[in-house]
Scaffold this motif. Structure first.
Motif, PDB file in Angstrom:
ATOM      1  N   PRO A 106     -52.824  25.712  45.115  1.00  0.00           N
ATOM      2  CA  PRO A 106     -51.858  26.098  46.110  1.00  0.00           C
ATOM      3  C   PRO A 106     -52.008  27.426  46.509  1.00  0.00           C
ATOM      4  N   VAL A 107     -51.458  27.940  47.762  1.00  0.00           N
ATOM      5  CA  VAL A 107     -51.676  29.306  48.166  1.00  0.00           C
ATOM      6  C   VAL A 107     -50.657  30.074  47.402  1.00  0.00           C
ATOM      7  N   PHE A 108     -51.404  31.177  46.885  1.00  0.00           N
ATOM      8  CA  PHE A 108     -50.496  32.082  46.082  1.00  0.00           C
ATOM      9  C   PHE A 108     -50.676  33.825  46.823  1.00  0.00           C
ATOM     10  N   GLN A 109     -49.792  34.486  46.426  1.00  0.00           N
ATOM     11  CA  GLN A 109     -49.743  35.853  46.949  1.00  0.00           C
ATOM     12  C   GLN A 109     -50.377  36.737  45.879  1.00  0.00           C
ATOM     13  N   PHE A 110     -51.149  37.619  46.173  1.00  0.00           N
ATOM     14  CA  PHE A 110     -51.892  38.308  45.113  1.00  0.00           C
ATOM     15  C   PHE A 110     -51.445  39.831  45.445  1.00  0.00           C
ATOM     16  N   VAL A 111     -50.914  40.319  44.353  1.00  0.00           N
ATOM     17  CA  VAL A 111     -50.383  41.963  44.866  1.00  0.00           C
ATOM     18  C   VAL A 111     -51.160  42.993  43.574  1.00  0.00           C
ATOM     19  N   GLU A 112     -51.501  43.780  43.800  1.00  0.00           N
ATOM     20  CA  GLU A 112     -52.112  44.849  42.999  1.00  0.00           C
ATOM     21  C   GLU A 112     -51.349  46.137  42.741  1.00  0.00           C
ATOM     22  N   ILE A 113     -50.712  46.457  41.446  1.00  0.00           N
ATOM     23  CA  ILE A 113     -50.043  47.468  41.399  1.00  0.00           C
ATOM     24  C   ILE A 113     -51.054  48.623  40.281  1.00  0.00           C
ATOM     25  N   ASN A 114     -51.453  49.371  40.751  1.00  0.00           N
ATOM     26  CA  ASN A 114     -52.062  50.252  40.013  1.00  0.00           C
ATOM     27  C   ASN A 114     -51.198  51.601  39.518  1.00  0.00           C
ATOM     28  N   GLY A 115     -50.939  51.751  38.267  1.00  0.00           N
ATOM     29  CA  GLY A 115     -50.109  52.728  37.665  1.00  0.00           C
ATOM     30  C   GLY A 115     -50.500  54.146  38.119  1.00  0.00           C
ATOM     31  N   LEU A 116     -51.968  54.200  38.155  1.00  0.00           N
ATOM     32  CA  LEU A 116     -52.282  55.573  38.518  1.00  0.00           C
ATOM     33  C   LEU A 116     -52.347  55.845  40.079  1.00  0.00           C
ATOM     34  N   LYS A 117     -51.898  54.818  40.697  1.00  0.00           N
ATOM     35  CA  LYS A 117     -51.804  55.152  42.187  1.00  0.00           C
ATOM     36  C   LYS A 117     -50.485  55.149  42.696  1.00  0.00           C
ATOM     37  N   MET A 118     -49.744  55.101  41.722  1.00  0.00           N
ATOM     38  CA  MET A 118     -48.166  55.191  42.032  1.00  0.00           C
ATOM     39  C   MET A 118     -47.602  56.368  41.861  1.00  0.00           C
TER      40      MET A 118
END
Ligand code: ADP
Ligand code: MG
Length: 947
Positions: free
Chosen positions: A560-572
């Motif tokens: 199935p189609v899924f959404q991918f989110v990348e969260i990088n602690g160092l970039k927040m």
């Protein structure tokens, strides 16, 4: 673009706010990111400046001439470059095709069927070489090619003989066309510049594309109206258009509204006019986006025609000019932002002699039904001078219907709507529905179909973006450096199909992560995968490869189609930004973090499974995201426990027990993760990775220009005949010796098993070899001069002829250099006690062979050191401070508490990692940098000599 600070040399970045005030760097950082900023580049030598909307002249190696570009966007601090400059290309006269040109401007001439040369000659003789043709082709341009700023003159100015013009500096534009030199559309530079500065770059880009992409003829709903005119008729049209343009530009503050429409209108005319010559074969390749656009325009056309016939009678009695004005005002309404509003029209117009266009537009702001009569009352008192304006409003207005493609820049005008929109920012998703049943099927939302959207846009962009080759002088070492250590490498790696080929030594980790996530997506369930490992062991790389692979499966409808989110602690900037980022990615809207968190909670807990897509979140550098008060980690992990969540969290951290320490054993066992540990690479694995990166480069051949040192790689399949080479061209082979690779792998593996570091060492070694080589041959090299060292000369003697080698000596030198200079410096500046602490830790590590050491043991070791070195003047000093008057040392006096400050200092500097326990004595610390580095730093230290 400037890839490095060096390329920016001589240029200054100036950022201004909306009002033109310069924003300093500090202020920039504290400002709201969404606020509009204008970025300019200014040459220091002469204060010459350009920014968005300006046209620049750039060197163009391909044409051996120059090209002119319209600056579209100057981006600062993007990932790879310090400054990125994007610009629309103008076609210059010689880039046009005479036949196409005449087909458009003098169709009869083409119909006469002269030989090709006839058109060519005619074209060369009569074309105005100062005229440029703007295209929607976006390309990236480089500051090093910069020649000057183009002066764009108005058409009248250009035509005015009294105005002096400078060739190759002054230009003018009347038309936009496709990069192929087809489909000319009138283009009003002045107005477009204003539009450009009023809209977001993305918006404006869309607009230009829309303007230049032709509409499929088959989709016109209106009956085909034979075009009566020849070129003369057309020119007349254009004239009228421009004329009224000018007036409206002065009189109306909101003429943007009509622009998209009118431009398309002319487009239509053009199509009708030259359809015979136009095979329209390219139309089939149009994206659906363009199709919708086309359909919409067709509708507009139809309506326009209806209106036309409705008003025909009137029209006949009024002047030509006014009829075109009328079309304008219709279009203004057509596109204005009133979804379901009706404007009552009719008799009132004549009774409103004082109406101004802008006021009419104002009326369209309201979202309710607004009888125009009301507006008339409002403006009754206002005085009005221009008769012309009043005539404009005599036109018959029709029901507006909002065209979605025309939103964008226009939407901003309608403040009331914006307020509603702005309010939304604080209202969590959960508050917008009275019951769960009210929630629409979110998988239907456009934002949910990002991937499909992306593809369409990409296709369009590809169509418009011709590949631009920018010649950079490369040496034989350039490629090796790039390949070894660049942020683009991953793409390269993925190109080779089999994952064993692109992810050496991480096959099993890849497989287990892949399987857990695959099954979760497939079944629509939730899960958490926790990945731990020291820096540089391929955690991020592996996860990204997994996601890419999954995305491929879902593209092929296997998943199935899924959404991918990348969260990088160092970039927040703040940990809570991760809520905003996640929500924004899921729903495409910006909320404050509080609202975002609430919305996410609701989304994962309450929204039924069948109404949403799976979400895969990569929480990279989790250590940096962990914070005490806001429980980021808890929330993310906890959401995965909801039955409805459809959320997959991949958490990546440096330490194995972060969840336990942060959440406690109970919570972490309730959540239950799949845990995967990444260990440091062994030397064989590092070797494999380096060799893999050098695949196709090591032992490859180059042609080198012995005059300049610039080189290019020879395609292995290429047949070469060396006898035919010019004398200054030499064939050179590049080699990084097996020994060199081996020693780099061994050294790094013994310390940390950090692939990043191993690659860095090799890259640096290649750099050193290059520097040496360039120096030796006297090529100008822009880097700083290197000191000659005999070592290398010795090695050089062993080199076979025509082989350039990266030797062990280069690797050794690089190894010495790349010890973490930052930490070494920090250590050398530590107080003696701090150094003593590290010294004791090192000793213990050597003794026991364990990385982690208990604080109690370290303190014991320190005591031992102090006792044994009582005569050392530094030791004497601290004994006096710690134990008062150098009295007998007792364990009680050397309590761990006293070391808190130093430990914290080391932890903050990233040198130590500490795991806290209730009993300080058994709390553990370990080094966060390689012990090699620490040892080196301490060895050089005077104060520790003799301990
Ligand atoms: N197995 C591997 N094959 C090829 N390159 C690797 C491999 N492991 C790591 N690298 C490279 O090493 C660098 C660090 O990897 P990364 O995944 O960012 O490490 P981490 O996230 O564990 O700190 C990257 O440039 C990556 O491409
Ligand atoms: Mg990483």
């Amino acid at each position: 673009m400037a890839e490095t600070a060096k390329e920016l040399n001589g240029w200054q970045i100036i950022v201004k706010d909306k009002r033109g005030n310069i924003i300093s760097d500090d202020r920039r950082r504290s400002r709201n990111r969404r606020e509009t900023e204008r970025v300019y580049l200014q040459r220091e030598s002469d204060a010459l400046m350009f920014g968005r909307g300006d046209s620049v002249i750039m060197k163009d190696a391909a044409t051996k001439s120059y090209s002119v570009y319209l600056i579209h966007e100057i981006r600062l601090n993007t990932l790879n470059n310090i400054v990125e400059i994007w610009a629309f290309s103008y076609l210059r006269w010689f880039e046009l095709k005479p036949l196409l040109y005449y087909a458009r401007f003098e169709p009869q001439l083409v119909a006469e069927g002269h030989p090709d040369d006839y058109y060519k000659d005619k074209f060369i003789n009569e074309i105005d070489r100062g005229e440029l043709y703007i295209t929607a082709e976006l390309s990236e341009i480089w500051l090093k090619d910069f020649l000057g700023v183009a002066h764009m003159l108005g058409e009248e100015q250009w035509a005015d003989q009294t105005v002096e013009k400078v060739t190759d500096r002054d230009f003018f534009v009347r038309y936009m066309c496709e990069p192929t030199g087809e489909n000319f559309v009138p283009f009003d530079m002045q107005k477009e510049r204003r539009l450009m500065s009023d809209s977001e770059p993305k918006e404006y880009e869309e607009r230009l594309k829309r303007l230049s992409v032709p509409r499929p003829a088959g989709h016109r709903k209106s009956p085909h109206r034979p075009y009566k005119g020849s070129r003369a008729a057309y020119v007349e049209d254009v004239k009228i258009d421009t004329e009224s343009d000018n007036t409206s530009a002065q009189e109306s503050n909101d003429e943007e509204n009509e622009a998209p429409y009118r431009a398309r209108k002319s487009n239509t005319r053009r199509r009708a006019e030259i359809s015979d010559h136009d095979t329209s074969s390219e139309l089939s390749s149009l994206s659906s986006d363009a199709y919708d656009d086309a359909r919409e325009t067709a509708e507009l056309d139809q309506r326009e025609e209806q209106t036309k016939s409705d008003t025909d009678e009137k029209e006949r009695s009024t002047s030509n000019a006014s009829s075109s004005e009328e079309a304008e005002i219709i279009s203004a309404y057509e596109i204005s932002d009133n979804e379901d509003k009706k404007i009552y029209l009719g008799e009132h117009e004549s009774s409103s002699p004082s109406a101004t266009e802008s006021e009419v537009e104002e009326s369209s702001i309201d979202d309710e039904e607004v009888p125009l009569a009301k507006i008339n009352n409002k403006r009754a008192g206002k005085s009005e001078t221009s008769k012309r304006k009043s005539r404009k409003t005599e036109s018959k207005l029709i029901n507006g219907s909002r065209s979605s493609t025309a939103s964008g820049s226009l939407a901003r005008k309608f403040t009331k709507r914006n307020v509603v929109r702005a309010k939304k920012k604080y209202t969590p998703f959960s508050k917008r529905f009275s019951s769960v049943d009210d929630i629409p099927d979110l998988t239907e939302l456009a934002e949910f179909n990002q991937s499909t959207n992306d593809i369409d846009v990409a296709a369009l962009e590809n169509k418009l973006r011709a590949p631009k080759t920018h010649e950079v002088v490369e040496t034989i070492f350039s490629k090796i450096k790039k390949q070894l250590y660049s942020s683009h490498d991953k793409e390269e790696i993925v190109k080779s199909g089999n994952f064993q080929d692109f992810l050496p030594a991480r096959e099993s980790e890849f497989a287990s992560i892949y399987l857990s996530i695959y099954s979760a997506i497939e079944s629509g369930s939730a899960t958490t995968v926790y990945i731990a490992g020291t820096p540089g062991v391929g955690k991020t790389l592996t996860v990204k490869e997994v996601v890419k692979e999954l995305q491929r499966s879902s593209d092929q409808k296997e998943l199935p189609v899924f959404q991918f989110v990348e969260i990088n602690g160092l970039k927040m900037v703040k940990p809570t930004d991760s809520y905003e980022a996640l929500w924004n990615k899921i729903m495409g809207e910006r909320l404050t973090w509080g609202a975002a968190m609430e919305s996410l909670e609701f989304y994962f807990n309450k929204v039924p499974r069948n109404k949403k897509r799976p979400v895969v979140v990569l929480l990279d550098e989790l250590d940096a995201l962990v914070n005490k008060t806001q429980d980021i980690m808890y929330n993310f992990f906890n959401w995965t426990t909801y039955e409805n969540a459809k959320l997959i969290v991949i958490a990546v951290a440096n330490t194995m027990d972060l969840p336990e320490r942060q959440l406690g054993n109970k919570v972490s066992s309730r959540i239950g993760f799949t845990r995967i540990m990444f260990t440091g690479y062994t030397f064989e694995e590092l070797k494999q990775i380096i060799e893999f990166r050098l695949k196709g480069l090591n032992n490859s051949f180059f042609y080198e220009d012995t005059k300049t040192g610039s080189a290019y790689m020879i395609n292995p399949d290429e047949e070469t005949n060396e006898a035919e080479l010019p004398s200054h061209i030499k064939k050179v082979q590049l080699r990084m010796t097996d020994d060199a690779i081996e020693i780099a792998s061994r050294k790094v593996a013994s310390v940390s098993g950090d692939a990043r570091r191993a690659l860095k060492v090799c890259k640096r070694a290649a750099e050193l070899a290059e520097q040496h080589y360039m120096n030796k041959h006297g090529y100008s090299y822009q880097g700083k001069a290197v000191s000659q060292d005999d070592l290398e000369d010795e090695e050089d003697a062993n080199d076979e002829d025509g082989v350039q080698t990266v030797h062990i000596s280069h690797i050794m030198k690089a190894l010495n250099e790349t010890i973490n200079t930052h930490s070494t410096k920090f250590i050398s500046r530590l107080s003696f006690t701090g150094k003593l602490f590290l010294y004791a830790l090192l000793k213990l590590m050597q003794k026991s062979g364990l990385q982690e050491q208990q604080l109690g043991d370290i303190v014991d070791e320190i005591r031992l050191l102090i006792e044994m070195n009582a005569k050392n003047k530094f030791v004497e000093e601290i004994s006096r401070v710690l134990f008062h008057r150098g009295s007998e040392v007792t364990p009680e006096q050397l309590r761990i508490i006293s070391w808190d400050f130093i430990i914290n200092q080391l932890v903050d500097a990233g040198i130590l990692i500490k795991q806290s326990m209730k009993n300080e004595n058994i709390s553990c610390v370990k080094l966060n940098i390689s012990s090699e580095d620490v040892k080196k730093a301490l060895e050089q230290d005077e104060s520790l000599k003799g301990l």
